[in-house]
Every structure is written in C-alpha cells, then in structure tokens.
Enzyme design. Structure first.
Site, mmCIF file in Angstrom:
data_model
loop_
_atom_site.group_PDB
_atom_site.id
_atom_site.type_symbol
_atom_site.label_atom_id
_atom_site.label_comp_id
_atom_site.label_asym_id
_atom_site.label_seq_id
_atom_site.Cartn_x
_atom_site.Cartn_y
_atom_site.Cartn_z
ATOM 1 N N SER A 1 0.878 -1.165 0.000
ATOM 2 C CA SER A 1 0.000 0.000 0.000
ATOM 3 C C SER A 1 0.918 1.219 0.000
ATOM 4 C CB SER A 1 -0.885 -0.013 1.247
ATOM 5 O OG SER A 1 -1.902 0.962 1.135
ATOM 6 N N GLU A 2 0.787 2.081 -1.016
ATOM 7 C CA GLU A 2 1.830 3.108 -1.189
ATOM 8 C C GLU A 2 1.802 4.185 -0.111
ATOM 9 O OE1 GLU A 2 -0.455 2.527 -3.691
ATOM 10 O OE2 GLU A 2 -1.101 4.404 -4.610
ATOM 11 N N ASN A 3 0.799 4.179 0.758
ATOM 12 C CA ASN A 3 0.835 5.091 1.895
ATOM 13 C C ASN A 3 1.660 4.533 3.059
ATOM 14 O OD1 ASN A 3 -1.316 3.204 2.037
ATOM 15 N ND2 ASN A 3 -2.232 4.325 3.724
#
Lengths: 231, 219, 231, 219
Positions: free
Chosen positions: D45-47
């Site tokens: 998850s790129e966060n």
C-alpha cells in the site's frame, strides 16, 4: 509471507562471482557482515569492487579480503587503518575511490530509491568536484552526484524474520539499510532469525522487500577498534 | 599559549543552550568535557546517533555503540539512533547548529584544508566535506603554527581544501579569531600572556586588529 | 535534553502568519494534526500555501481551513474529495499544484535533507514534465525536480518525548517524518507525551533535532473516510 | 464479456510466487481475492505498508491503518510499515515486481492515460505517475470500450497521459492483450464467447493476431 531463508553464509554467497560490484554495510568494524566475509574468504574469486565506508583492519573485516588480494577497488570515505591496505595502494595493486561520507550514504540511498542523480554541496571547490557538473540553486553552489548500485549487497542486522524484515541495533545500523536497497541481490545475516509476525511492523528498519536472502549468523566477534572507558 | 584542553575549554564558551553539535576527532572531542552543565545541548555522532553520553564504564562497553572516531560510547536519555543517510540529511539540511573540527590550514576567506597532504598516505575525508559544506556555524580548533613554525592561517590554503568559505571562527593556541566576510582574520582575543605582535608575526594571512584586544577568559 | 514542550495547540501555532508556506502531515484523514488545525481555525489569517498529500473533506481536516477561506494554494497529489474545494478551484479562488505522490514525498524529503534537486522518472512525457529539465541516465529519461521547504511544518505522531523524538503508528506515519524535517519550524502534536529516556532510541522514527515545538494533543477524533469491514 | 470480478480473476493468474505487488483502486483491488492461496506474495500500500491483509472485522477497525484508497485494512504477519518517501523509493527503485492499475486509455505503444479528463474536475494523479514510470511489469485492468462504445485501446491516447511506453499487458472485458515492443496490441486470449472479429472491431489501435486465439480460462 515469502520465505527467503538460506542455510548459511556459504550458501548465501555461493553465486557471487569475481569482478563484480559488492556493497558491504558497517562503520569501522561495527555492523559488518562477519559471517559472509568469512564465507567470501573461502571462495576463489578476485577483482571485487567493494563499496564500504571503511576497509577494515589488517586481520578483521574487509582487511581479510584485501590480504587475500580479492579486492580490485574500494569505494569508501575513510580507509587505510591497516598496513596491507596502504602497501597495496602505494604499489598500485589496489584502486581507491574516496567519497565524502554523506555523499556516499546518499549515493547508495539514491541507488536503492531509483534516483539516478542529485545535487549536494559537499565537495564544491575541492578536488572531489573535478569533472562534475556544478550548479547554483538559491545562491549556493552544488555538484551533481550519481547513484551507486551493486550486483550484491551484504548487510548485518540484529534481528530479522524469514521474509527479510530487519532491525538493527545501536550505531551498527549505519550504512546497512541503504545498502540493502541498492543491491540487485541483498544478503542479510542476522544475530537472531525469527518467524514473520514476531517483529513489530512499526519497528522495522529495513522492509523485507529489499532482502533476497537471509540467515542466522554465528560466532559474532564484534571486535572493538577503540575501546574507550571511563572510570 | 593554550594547551589542547584550554583550547577545548575556550571553544566550550561558544556553545549556546539548545544547540545540536557535531564534534570532530581530536581537540573538538574534548570540548564535550567543558560544556557548562546548565546548558541543554545534544551531541551528534555522524555514524547515526543524537545524544552522545560519556564513555562507558568497562562493564557497559557495547561494540554496537561507537562514535565517529570508533570509540565506544554511551547514550544519554532521549537519544535517537538512525542510519548514515539520515545522519547526513541532518547535516546537509542545516539542522546541526554548530560544527567544531580541526584543521591543517585555514585561509583568510574561510577555506579549510584538513584531509590530505600530497605525498602522504591519504586516508579519506570521512564526513568532513559534508560537514563544512553544510553547517551554519563552523569553529576550527587548531594550532596556530605547524611544528616547524609555519603559520597555518594563510592568505590561501596550500594543501588540498576540504571546503570553501565556511570557517566562521578559529580558536588556536594563541588567539580567538573570526573570519571576516570581506576576507581576513579579525583578532578577537589573545591567549593569556601572548602579545598582539606575536600573533601578527605568526599569522600568514591578513590580520585585522581593531581597538584593544582583550586576553581570553575561561569562565 | 532540550525541552521543546509548549502548552497546547494555540501556543504552538501562535506565531504562524498569513501568506506563509505550511506543510501538514497525513494521508487522507489518517495522521493529520487535528489539534493544530483547530487552533489555526481560531486564528485570523489567510493566504496560506499548504503542502499536504490531500486536502481533507468538507467538514474535517484541511477542508475546514478551506471553508474558512484561509488557503490560497494547495500543493498535493490528490484532492477534491470535498465540494467546497471544487467550488473554490473552479471559481479561481484557490490554486492547486498537483504533483505525483512519490515526487511530492521525495521533494519534501530533499527539502529536509539539503538536496536542492534530484532526478525522477515520474511524469516523463506528461504535462508534469512541462518546463522541466529532462535528462537521460543509462538509457532512461528522467526529469529534474526541486526541493520543497516550508516556513512551518505541522505533524502528528503517536508518541513523542519532550525533546521532540517521535514515533508514529501504522499508516498514520505517511508524510509526517519528511515534513518534520522540511519545516523551518516543526510543530509536533502527539497522542502521548513522555519524558526523555522513555522511548527506545532504536525505535525513533523522527529524531528530535527536526522538531522545535511539541505538545500532547487531546480529543482525537481520527475520522475514517472509508470504513470497510469483513464479516 | 467479463464481469469486473472475472477480469480480476483472470489477472490473478498473472501473479507469480514471491512477488511484491501494488494494486490500484477499483478492479485491481479485487485481484487480491483471487490470488491462489499457495502463492506467497506481498501486497504494497503506497501510503506505507507491505503486507496488506483482509478488511478488518468491525471490532478491529483502526483509523491508523488504511490503504491507498483510504479503506480500513489489516496487516498480515511479517508486515512492515514505513513512510511515504520510503514507499516510493521502493516503487521508483524497481523493487515492486508487479503493478496492476486501471486506465481510461492505452495506446498501442504502451502509453497510459488514467488521471485527467479535460473539462472535468481534476483530482490529481496520486501515486499513478510514479508507479507507471517505475514498475517493471504493468498490467492494466479496464473496459475495452467506453460507455458510448468508443474503443479505449487506441493508436495514441487522446487524454492527457500518465506515463509513456509502460503498459505490458491489458486484461479487458473482451480480451487479454500484450503491448508489442514494436507497437500494437497482440491478441493473446478471447473472453468466453467473444469473437476475434468483435475484438478487432472494438480495438482502435493496431491489433496483432497471430495464429489461433484461445478462449481464456480461469483455473
């Protein structure tokens, strides 16, 4: 979770060929991959280019690889704390590329992070800047530095899990996390290897995505260069 | 003439409350011993620590806890550990308030040479080039003259330089001097018993003398 | 250890003027500095340029500042999940600078790390590249991006000590650590403020050197945008 | 014609053991449901998370744990959390093996447009430009045609593009296609009951048909 465990150091370094580019974590003798250095010593390879902040001492660390004449070139910020190193350098058997320590750390970080070049003020006006592009930003001069990447990177952590997540201890962290990310293949040796789920996800220093092989090392000597005590 | 300890003691007077400080190897390391106890400052070790404490007792020595000079150290409460890229991000980003380091030569425009002597084995610049290129306030601790009596405060550095126009202040065994933005060493204080004439005679670069020059004090 | 404690959010933001550049941590509504946003709302300032990955929702987060017309410009990667934002943008009252998320994170990181420019492949061949220098490294095209720095950065952490060391929780970490370093003055609000020595030095996400003011926030709502559950 | 779930199911067959994968919002997120249980893969998850687990039960919802679509999630054992700069360092550095995302248009040389429609409110590119500029293997999940019947597989994108020459494979409701390095969509598989002629008619860009084109299977 992906299992990246290999049996031991010999298996981990088995396919490292001569004449390749190798990164090795550590600052002085702190946080160096002792087991893999021993395993490399047992291999019949030479012509290595090693990126490491320092080059060990005569009878420990990278100094052992130098003594066996396995190293063609060192890329470091501070070297020469051993006599054999100096002899090889002066005789022309060994090349050395000296890089400011922060630039070295950032070039390795850039290598892992997919940033081919960046600007830093370190070395402007010095011989480090020779041949490099100089540019002014907001009234200050900077020079352009390129990323550093390696065929293999070898790091040493305190704890790790089988999926490659790593936690370092104290100042033994140093260059290890950036190098883990900048090697095409990253080998991690750890003092304690655990199962996925045993390490707190919020405390991981190097996420497992960067690590391709991991094993629990043994017989760590952790030699001290400058034992300094107070009464 | 000041001893090394006195140079360190005089430099300690430059430290201000709330500062983050990087101390180089040698005399600068000694400065830590003289920072007034009522000041809250934090010492950085560029290999990855904010909050260097005293050297450990023999039973507390930890090979995983060393300073940039590879000496075993301790951490004070409230320390933080980090990697080398983060450490130099702090330095390059101007977050370290004060850098104290040694020098072989300083020029009258603030250039510093402290990493290489042509013809001698070169060990490398370590973190010095990053520090001098980035720190807001750089104080040099050094001997005023070389062992054979040559001034180390020069019109231009003769040795390969580490950084340009970066030194703000020099504390030598003879004097405290500031580097003028227009060039030249502004004499601020004399070591006890050292005359302005002696300092003048031993300073190769332009020495700026304005008014009465007081003797330094250590309190 | 240096004590950076301030009493509360009002004291922390007291000297933030209008028309300044402000960074605010958070991704969506996760990890946003709720207390400082409320304190800013109570101030009579406008013309703010805010660097934040998102812009909140109509009645929470940065959306509240937008509604009170305190914001001149947003620098973000994804916005417009609230109607007032869209209205102001379409009417020309609000400017928006849209930046790829990774470029935004790296520009802020560069700002804190003293790197005025770097190269990234994100946006090559798109309108993001317009007016930017394009350069080829090892056969691939990259564009040059500049650092981002701010007059003030406001971050939200899970735990912190009075000297400014911070630990974040879960994915609420996001942009907070880079922004802490890129603000001339960094204000940190934390859920739990402890004394120096209570946090493990090996687990600090943001070293205190980056933080100038810290306080323990209160009444965190932690609103969820997309509550998604499984049976 | 495939349903969204079937598109996701077909894409799941592309997943290989040991991969780190970034799934975009929409159909790509559904792919997670169909990845064979015997494969060890890790979802990013790129966060700031590697190791996305299933959505939480109601009592386990944590506002401090969301995915890039801002949905509440869980973590699998062996997860790692990190900041946004580190997350995109992974993406930009090529450490993520597979990126699956949606598209409004794909051109026959692999350009993708998926972030902006002129005249409509622009919400931003989020992480899409970083992902498509850096991932080694990009698979697009999309409808073959727009709602008014226009092909979304074109000689050139008409919308503002997100990245150039990056798409490797497309799974649409009609077909599986590869983007040829020389340009053109190589037809690899047909959706059950869909003819080559229909795919040809609904593909705006150059369609390359070599030999017999099999119907896709889902096992």
């Amino acid at each position: 979770m992906i299992n990246k465990t290999v049996k031991n150091a010999m298996e981990a370094v088995a396919d490292i060929p001569g004449n390749c580019m190798l990164m090795m974590g550590g600052f002085g003798l702190s946080g160096i991959p002792e087991n893999c250095i021993q395993a490399l010593l047992a291999k019949n390879i030479s012509g290595l280019t090693i990126v490491s902040n320092n080059a060990g001492v005569d009878d420990f660390g990278i100094g052992l690889l130098l003594k066996k004449r396995m190293v063609k070139k060192m890329i470091s910020s501070y070297v020469g704390e051993n006599a054999e190193f100096e002899r090889q350098l002066l005789s022309g058997e060994l090349e050395v590329d000296l890089i400011p320590q922060g630039t070295l750390a950032e070039r390795v970080r850039a290598g892992g992070a997919g940033i081919p070049a960046f600007f830093t003020p370190a070395g402007v006006g010095t011989e480090v800047a020779e041949g490099k592009e100089i540019r002014e930003f907001e009234g200050k001069l900077y020079l352009m530095e390129r990323w550093l990447r390696a065929d293999f990177s070898i790091v040493k952590a305190w704890k790790g899990d089988t999926s490659g997540n790593l936690i370092f201890k104290g100042t033994a962290r140093n260059f290890n996390p950036m190098m883990a990310a900048a090697g095409k293949i990253c080998i991690a040796e750890v003092e304690e290897l655990v199962q996925p789920g045993e390490l707190d996800p919020n405390q991981i220093h190097t996420p497992g995505i960067y690590v391709q092989r991991i094993f629990q090392g043994e017989n760590y000597e952790k030699r001290i260069e400058q034992r300094t005590v107070t009464q | 003439m000041l001893t090394k300890e006195q140079i360190a003691k005089r430099i300690a007077k430059e430290v201000k409350n709330g500062q983050y400080i990087n101390l180089g190897i040698g005399i600068p390391t000694l400065v830590a011993n003289y920072i007034p106890k009522d000041l809250d400052v934090v010492l950085q070790s560029e290999n990855g620590l904010l909050g260097i404490g005293p050297f450990p007792t023999a039973d507390k020595v930890d090979p995983d806890l060393i300073n940039a000079g590879k000496q075993t150290i301790t951490m004070v409460p409230g320390s933080a550990l980090f990697n080398s890229a983060e450490s130099f991000a702090m330095i390059r980003g101007g977050h370290v308030h004060l850098t104290i380091l040694g020098a072989m030569e300083v020029s009258e425009n603030g250039d510093i040479a402290n990493w290489k002597i042509p013809g001698k084995m070169v060990k490398g610049m370590g973190g010095a080039m990053d520090l001098v290129a980035s720190a807001k306030n750089i104080i040099v601790a050094m001997q005023h003259c070389s062992k054979d009596g040559q001034s180390k405060l020069l019109p231009e550095c003769s040795l390969p330089i580490t950084g340009i126009r970066c030194v703000k202040k020099i504390v030598s065994d003879l004097a405290v001097l500031e580097v003028s933005p227009e060039g030249g060493f502004i004499l601020k204080e004399r070591a006890p018993g050292v005359s302005v004439e002696e300092i003048q005679a031993k300073t190769g670069g332009k020495l700026i003398i304005e008014g009465e020059i007081p003797e330094m004090t250590f309190e």
